[in-house]
Design a protein around this motif. Structure first.
Motif, mmCIF file in Angstrom:
data_model
loop_
_atom_site.group_PDB
_atom_site.id
_atom_site.type_symbol
_atom_site.label_atom_id
_atom_site.label_comp_id
_atom_site.label_asym_id
_atom_site.label_seq_id
_atom_site.Cartn_x
_atom_site.Cartn_y
_atom_site.Cartn_z
ATOM 1 N N ASP A 129 0.849 -1.190 0.000
ATOM 2 C CA ASP A 129 0.000 0.000 0.000
ATOM 3 C C ASP A 129 0.889 1.245 0.000
ATOM 4 O OD1 ASP A 129 -1.803 2.010 0.367
ATOM 5 O OD2 ASP A 129 -2.935 1.013 1.930
ATOM 6 N N VAL A 130 0.805 2.002 -1.096
ATOM 7 C CA VAL A 130 1.610 3.220 -1.215
ATOM 8 C C VAL A 130 0.704 4.442 -1.283
ATOM 9 C CG1 VAL A 130 3.535 2.041 -2.324
ATOM 10 C CG2 VAL A 130 1.685 2.939 -3.741
ATOM 11 N N THR A 131 -0.505 4.292 -0.676
ATOM 12 C CA THR A 131 -1.441 5.419 -0.708
ATOM 13 C C THR A 131 -0.832 6.643 -0.045
ATOM 14 O OG1 THR A 131 -3.269 3.838 -0.608
ATOM 15 C CG2 THR A 131 -3.755 6.142 -0.098
ATOM 16 N N GLU A 132 -0.217 6.436 1.101
ATOM 17 C CA GLU A 132 0.385 7.574 1.794
ATOM 18 C C GLU A 132 1.528 8.171 0.985
ATOM 19 O OE1 GLU A 132 1.435 6.644 5.746
ATOM 20 O OE2 GLU A 132 -0.556 5.933 6.327
ATOM 21 N N ARG A 133 2.279 7.291 0.330
ATOM 22 C CA ARG A 133 3.354 7.815 -0.509
ATOM 23 C C ARG A 133 2.790 8.592 -1.694
ATOM 24 N NH1 ARG A 133 7.138 3.696 -3.577
ATOM 25 N NH2 ARG A 133 5.754 4.172 -5.315
ATOM 26 N N LYS A 134 1.690 8.043 -2.284
ATOM 27 C CA LYS A 134 1.060 8.728 -3.416
ATOM 28 C C LYS A 134 0.524 10.086 -2.982
ATOM 29 C CE LYS A 134 -0.145 8.324 -7.787
ATOM 30 N NZ LYS A 134 0.811 8.079 -8.877
ATOM 31 N N LEU A 135 -0.152 10.082 -1.818
ATOM 32 C CA LEU A 135 -0.652 11.354 -1.305
ATOM 33 C C LEU A 135 0.496 12.293 -0.980
ATOM 34 C CD1 LEU A 135 -3.488 10.074 1.068
ATOM 35 C CD2 LEU A 135 -3.738 11.076 -1.208
ATOM 36 N N ALA A 136 1.582 11.700 -0.482
ATOM 37 C CA ALA A 136 2.745 12.529 -0.171
ATOM 38 C C ALA A 136 3.324 13.142 -1.433
ATOM 39 C CB ALA A 136 3.799 11.700 0.560
ATOM 40 N N GLU A 137 3.326 12.357 -2.513
ATOM 41 C CA GLU A 137 3.821 12.892 -3.778
ATOM 42 C C GLU A 137 2.942 14.036 -4.251
ATOM 43 O OE1 GLU A 137 4.011 9.595 -6.380
ATOM 44 O OE2 GLU A 137 5.830 8.749 -5.495
ATOM 45 N N GLU A 138 1.607 13.835 -4.113
ATOM 46 C CA GLU A 138 0.704 14.917 -4.513
ATOM 47 C C GLU A 138 0.908 16.143 -3.628
ATOM 48 O OE1 GLU A 138 -3.169 13.258 -4.318
ATOM 49 O OE2 GLU A 138 -2.902 11.937 -6.065
ATOM 50 N N LEU A 139 1.034 15.868 -2.317
ATOM 51 C CA LEU A 139 1.294 16.997 -1.412
ATOM 52 C C LEU A 139 2.634 17.650 -1.713
ATOM 53 C CD1 LEU A 139 0.067 15.484 1.986
ATOM 54 C CD2 LEU A 139 -1.074 17.235 0.586
ATOM 55 N N LEU A 140 3.589 16.797 -2.125
ATOM 56 C CA LEU A 140 4.889 17.348 -2.477
ATOM 57 C C LEU A 140 4.785 18.244 -3.705
ATOM 58 C CD1 LEU A 140 7.916 17.453 -1.999
ATOM 59 C CD2 LEU A 140 8.135 15.415 -3.429
ATOM 60 N N ALA A 141 3.981 17.779 -4.684
ATOM 61 C CA ALA A 141 3.801 18.605 -5.875
ATOM 62 C C ALA A 141 3.124 19.927 -5.510
ATOM 63 C CB ALA A 141 2.981 17.848 -6.913
ATOM 64 N N GLU A 142 2.082 19.810 -4.637
ATOM 65 C CA GLU A 142 1.426 21.039 -4.201
ATOM 66 C C GLU A 142 2.397 21.907 -3.402
ATOM 67 O OE1 GLU A 142 -1.993 19.918 -2.023
ATOM 68 O OE2 GLU A 142 -3.017 18.978 -3.746
ATOM 69 N N SER A 143 3.181 21.235 -2.563
ATOM 70 C CA SER A 143 4.146 21.981 -1.769
ATOM 71 C C SER A 143 5.190 22.640 -2.661
ATOM 72 C CB SER A 143 4.813 21.040 -0.760
ATOM 73 O OG SER A 143 5.831 21.707 -0.060
ATOM 74 N N GLU A 144 5.603 21.897 -3.687
ATOM 75 C CA GLU A 144 6.586 22.469 -4.602
ATOM 76 C C GLU A 144 6.008 23.677 -5.322
ATOM 77 O OE1 GLU A 144 9.432 21.072 -8.332
ATOM 78 O OE2 GLU A 144 7.838 19.760 -7.582
ATOM 79 N N LEU A 145 4.717 23.521 -5.763
ATOM 80 C CA LEU A 145 4.072 24.650 -6.411
ATOM 81 C C LEU A 145 3.953 25.825 -5.452
ATOM 82 C CD1 LEU A 145 2.587 25.846 -8.840
ATOM 83 C CD2 LEU A 145 0.481 24.779 -7.969
ATOM 84 N N ARG A 146 3.564 25.473 -4.208
ATOM 85 C CA ARG A 146 3.447 26.532 -3.215
ATOM 86 C C ARG A 146 4.800 27.173 -2.943
ATOM 87 N NH1 ARG A 146 0.673 30.511 -0.861
ATOM 88 N NH2 ARG A 146 1.071 30.691 1.384
ATOM 89 N N PHE A 147 5.821 26.352 -2.887
ATOM 90 C CA PHE A 147 7.163 26.876 -2.643
ATOM 91 C C PHE A 147 7.607 27.772 -3.795
ATOM 92 C CE2 PHE A 147 11.781 26.448 -2.975
ATOM 93 C CZ PHE A 147 12.150 26.918 -1.727
ATOM 94 N N ARG A 148 7.290 27.328 -5.015
ATOM 95 C CA ARG A 148 7.647 28.158 -6.172
ATOM 96 C C ARG A 148 6.925 29.503 -6.101
ATOM 97 N NH1 ARG A 148 10.233 25.321 -10.261
ATOM 98 N NH2 ARG A 148 10.236 23.051 -9.995
ATOM 99 N N GLN A 149 5.629 29.401 -5.709
ATOM 100 C CA GLN A 149 4.876 30.643 -5.610
ATOM 101 C C GLN A 149 5.459 31.549 -4.536
ATOM 102 O OE1 GLN A 149 0.883 29.290 -4.916
ATOM 103 N NE2 GLN A 149 0.464 28.925 -7.099
ATOM 104 N N LEU A 150 5.797 30.907 -3.399
ATOM 105 C CA LEU A 150 6.414 31.717 -2.336
ATOM 106 C C LEU A 150 7.732 32.327 -2.800
ATOM 107 C CD1 LEU A 150 5.767 29.439 0.792
ATOM 108 C CD2 LEU A 150 4.661 31.619 0.238
ATOM 109 N N ALA A 151 8.499 31.518 -3.523
ATOM 110 C CA ALA A 151 9.776 32.043 -4.021
ATOM 111 C C ALA A 151 9.556 33.180 -5.001
ATOM 112 C CB ALA A 151 10.574 30.914 -4.657
ATOM 113 N N GLN A 152 8.551 32.979 -5.893
ATOM 114 C CA GLN A 152 8.260 34.036 -6.857
ATOM 115 C C GLN A 152 7.764 35.290 -6.146
ATOM 116 O OE1 GLN A 152 5.519 32.246 -9.591
ATOM 117 N NE2 GLN A 152 7.141 31.181 -10.746
#
Length: 900
Positions: A378-401
């Motif tokens: 079961d990699v549901t948590e990892r999958k969700l983590a990847e999605e959260l990571l993508a959102e976090s990365e987007l958020r981080f990019r936005q914060l950086a911008q």
């Protein structure tokens, strides 16, 4: 007075009346001789009868019986003659003579028929020679029994021991004198004594073969396991005369079985403890086994309940099932394993999760693919983590911008003290960052008093009303320019909103119910608006507005936060500019205030630096808080992408190698860059670097994963079903077990199918019943094979194996399962499933359908199969499920369900 005295008196009277030729002495002699003849005949007849009874195995005993009857009848004749002297009963005497004559005829006929056999008898010397040969054979037989490596014994029909060889005495630990009769019982292990006596008595009573594993007493009090077997001995007439049997030491085998059972239990325990799901299927994607995790995900309580089912029988969605089976067939067809397959899984509790699956083909001894072995996690948590990571990365990019924009704006607008430059720079930067159709800045201009001079001596004052002025904008080139002044009436209710420093956030103009607010936006053609008012230290109010003309836009909180930060910086810059302007005006007006202005300027600069530092620290704090909040998520992202990065690196290095191979003399810039970056060292060290990164990420992931907790009925509708198809499908699933029953024997399935109509039932549940009954039948037959043939093979030396395989008499038993179907009373169907396996005792039959009752070893059976089958047949289908069985003779299960 007694009868002999009366006879004697009668004879005396008869003698006195006899003719003169009959003298009394002659009469007495006559009586004495007849009496002796009668007595002798009676004794001979009785002796013959007794001799025949003592030799019951005589093949021609009827001759002696007829002869004794004839002699007895002949002895009655003199007695009858004496009797008729006093009582003239001549008809009785004639009848007796007739019977004697008939007996003489039968006796003579029988004796004549025996003459050929009597003539074939050898002379006495030859009989002596034959007798000597028999004695030698008997001695040889006794020597063989004594030398046999198993215990041999013989009993009478009542079970009393008549003989036991030396090996039997040694293994039982008792001398022959103590083992005879029922003395052998004392050598049985106390816990097994009652069971052995019960089974032995049952076999004697039913005149059946006997076979039982039990223990004998031993010095260490643990007991010695032996296998006792006995078969009835019958004479030529088919009458049982006793038993002969063997006692085999199976203690070593029992220890091996116990060790094997413990190993199997430990293996199953390990598999059930592993948090990953493990399963294996046949070529048709039918489950052959699994661990507990797979069973729980499928909604079953034990792995055995999943055996024989397909993915269609499980609570997965149809799309998932088709995908699983498609990959199964691809792996088996290509004979190549597939790893890290990311797919979805719908659990029995209705929760859909993401799993990472690995599938490997299984091979038989010949190397042919016979199925697949699969694991998933079961990699549901990892999958969700990847999605959260993508959102976090987007958020981080936005914060950086945002941080970049804010810093850029701060640098630009604070490098200039010109208010126009500040506003133009701000509007342009926001328009480019937000990617809106239009961005502009407007000021609120208060009403002011003006004077209109008509002549030199007179002037008239007038009041200019308040208005809004758009001073700068950045827009799409196709849009019209809106820079200019707008009265409060034109702006409408928005003016009051801005004057109260309230933000305007309209995602779509259709959401507005206020017609005045909507009319102002329609005037400019805006469909979405985000506006933030600011107020300077001098009390002036301005508004930064972003808007879309073509497509509505849902303004996010991050965008609002960005504009708020921008307006805060603009307010600071405006304040700075206004202060600067005031300073310049004061310097022009009064040179005397230079010192004060310089002091004010220094204070302003300190305030500016303090505000800049405060804002930077605030922004940095927000950034650090966001990164800290997301710090746990990128680990899985890094770990999941290192593998791909490694592959990409290998591809790039391979590409560089190809270039070096086919273009060995690159241009000079490439050569220089190759030397600068040290390409050879990079090719060696970069893979190691990625490997170290993967190892570190894996270690962190393992630490995080080690703290997590993993948690992991099919009911089809009633429909008309062909039961024969269900039986055939079940047999097809179990074909592997039928053909590999053990040793050289294959279980033979005999089908007696009747003409059955379609039956309304729950197809899946009825197939489950068939699977349970046939599996139990196979287990019973296999158990009998293991107890019989394997033990015989283990006792034979290699030279005897060929002889044993050719001796059909030793291997005449054929394991068989018989399936019979028929229609009874035109409204019910009957299915019989019979086997010739081990069978069961009455005690076992009484508990057969009890839940969790099983006679199988631990780990092999749960005791739920027959209980569930009984519930399906009786409760769900209003039918009957019955069983008839005899120990060591086989069992028969009868399923009876209504047609409709």
């Amino acid at each position: 007075m007694n009868f002999p005295w009366m006879i004697s008196q009668k004879l005396v009277a008869m003698a006195s009346e006899m003719p003169s030729g009959w003298q009394p002495k002659l009469m007495g002699l006559y009586l004495l001789s007849d009496s002796l003849i009668t007595l002798t005949c009676f004794l001979i007849s009785i002796s013959l009868i007794y001799w025949v009874r003592q030799h019951q195995n005589l093949s021609d005993s009827r001759v002696f019986i007829l002869l004794s009857a004839f002699i007895f009848a002949c002895g009655l004749q003199p007695l009858m003659d004496i009797f008729t002297l006093g009582y003239p009963m001549y008809w009785l005497s004639a009848g007796l003579k007739t019977i004697t004559a008939v007996l003489s005829l039968f006796t003579s006929y029988t004796l004549i028929s025996l003459l050929p056999k009597l003539l074939q008898l050898p002379p006495f010397p030859e009989l002596e020679k034959i007798n000597q040969t028999l004695k030698i054979s008997l001695q040889h037989y006794q020597d063989l029994m004594q030398a046999c490596p198993v215990g041999l014994f013989e009993t009478d029909v009542t079970g009393h021991c008549l003989y036991i060889n030396d090996y039997g005495c040694r293994i039982t630990g008792r001398p022959p004198s103590d083992a005879l009769n029922w003395g052998w019982v004392d050598g049985i292990y106390p816990d097994d004594r009652a069971r052995l006596i019960q089974e032995w008595s049952s076999a004697i009573q039913n005149q059946q073969s006997f076979s039982l594993e039990y223990r004998l007493n031993s010095l260490d009090q643990s007991g010695i396991w032996v296998l006792g077997q006995a078969v009835p001995v019958k004479d030529s007439g088919g009458k049982m005369t006793g038993y002969i049997g063997t006692i085999t030491d199976i203690n070593d085998r029992k220890k091996v079985e116990e060790d094997l059972q413990q190993s199997q239990q430990m293996l199953q325990l390990i598999m059930n403890t592993i948090p990953q799901g493990i399963f294996w299927k046949d070529r048709n994607s039918v489950y052959l086994g699994c661990n507990l995790q797979v069973a729980l995900d499928a909604g079953f309580k034990s792995p055995e309940a999943l055996i024989g089912k397909t993915d269609y029988d499980l609570p997965f969605s149809l799309a998932e099932v088709e995908n699983y089976r498609k990959i199964d067939q691809e792996v088996m067809a290509a004979n190549t394993p597939r790893y890290r397959i990311i797919e979805t899984l719908l659990n029995a509790n209705g929760k859909q999760c993401w799993i990472e699956t690995n599938k490997i083909p299984l091979h038989d001894l010949e190397g042919k693919v016979v199925g697949i072995l699969g694991t998933y996690e079961d990699v549901t948590e990892r999958k969700l983590a990847e999605e959260l990571l993508a959102e976090s990365e987007l958020r981080f990019r936005q914060l950086a911008q945002q941080e970049k924009l804010i810093n850029h704006l701060a640098n630009q607008i604070r490098n200039s003290l010109d208010l126009k430059t500040i506003l133009e720079t701000t509007v342009l930067q926001v328009w480019e960052l937000m990617k809106v159709d239009r961005c502009y800045f407007c000021w609120y201009r208060r009403e002011e008093m003006n004077f209109n001079s008509r002549d030199k001596n007179q002037s008239q004052s007038y009041l200019n009303p308040a208005y809004w002025e758009i001073v700068t904008e950045a827009k799409d080139p196709t849009l019209p320019n809106i820079i200019g002044r707008y009265s409060l009436e034109e702006v409408g209710i928005w003016s009051e909103k801005y004057l109260h420093l309230k933000m305007g956030r309209i995602d779509h103009i259709d959401q507005l119910s206020d017609s005045q607010r909507k009319s102002f936006l329609l005037k400019f053609g805006l469909v979405s608006v985000l506006s933030l008012p600011i107020q300077t230290q001098m009390g002036e109010i301005g508004v930064l507005v972003c808007g879309n003309h073509q497509q509505p836009r849902c303004w996010s909180d991050s965008e609002v936060e960005l504009l708020q930060a921008v307006t805060a910086q603009v307010a600071i810059a405006i304040n700075q500019a206004q202060l600067y302007n005031q300073t310049r005006e004061a310097a022009v007006l009064a040179r005397s205030q230079t010192l004060e202005l310089e002091t004010t300027l220094n204070k302003l600069q300190q305030t500016q630096a303090h505000l800049i530092q405060t804002e930077k620290m605030s922004s940095l704090g927000q950034l650090v808080a966001g990164v800290a909040h997301e710090i746990n998520n990128p680990i899985n992202f890094i770990y999941g992408n290192v593998t791909y990065a490694t592959q990409y690196l290998e591809d790039l290095l391979n590409l560089v190698a190809l270039y070096q191979r086919y273009y060995p003399q690159p241009v000079s810039p490439i050569q220089e860059m190759t030397e600068i970056v040290d390409l050879e060292f990079l090719q060696r060290d970069f893979p190691k670097l990625l490997s170290s990164m993967k190892l570190g990420a894996s270690r962190i992931q393992q630490i995080v994963l080690s703290l997590r907790n993993f948690s992991r009925l099919d009911e089809s509708s009633v429909k008309q079903v062909n039961l024969h198809e269900g039986l055939e499908n079940t047999l097809l699933i179990l074909q592997n077990r039928l053909s590999e029953a053990g040793g050289q024997q294959t279980i033979q399935v005999i089908k007696h199918y009747g003409n059955l109509p379609l039956v309304e039932c729950y197809a899946g549940q009825i197939n489950q019943v068939f699977m349970n009954l046939l599996t139990n039948a196979i287990d019973a037959v296999q158990e009998k094979i293991l107890e019989g043939d394997e033990q015989v093979y283990s006792d034979l030396n290699p030279q005897d194996l060929v002889l044993f395989s050719e001796d059909n008499s030793l291997n005449s038993w054929q394991p068989t399962i018989t399936i019979t179907t028929e229609v009874i009373q035109d409204e019910r169907v009957l299915i019989r499933i019979a086997d010739n396996g081990m069978g069961m005792t009455e005690a076992v039959k009484n508990k057969l359908f009890d839940p969790f009752f099983t006679t199988k070893p631990v780990g092999k059976g749960t005791g739920l199969g027959l209980a569930i089958s009984y519930q399906i047949v009786v409760e769900r289908h209003q039918g009957q499920l019955k069983c008839s069985s005899e120990a060591r003779e086989g069992s028969e299960f009868i399923v009876e369900i209504p047609i409709q």
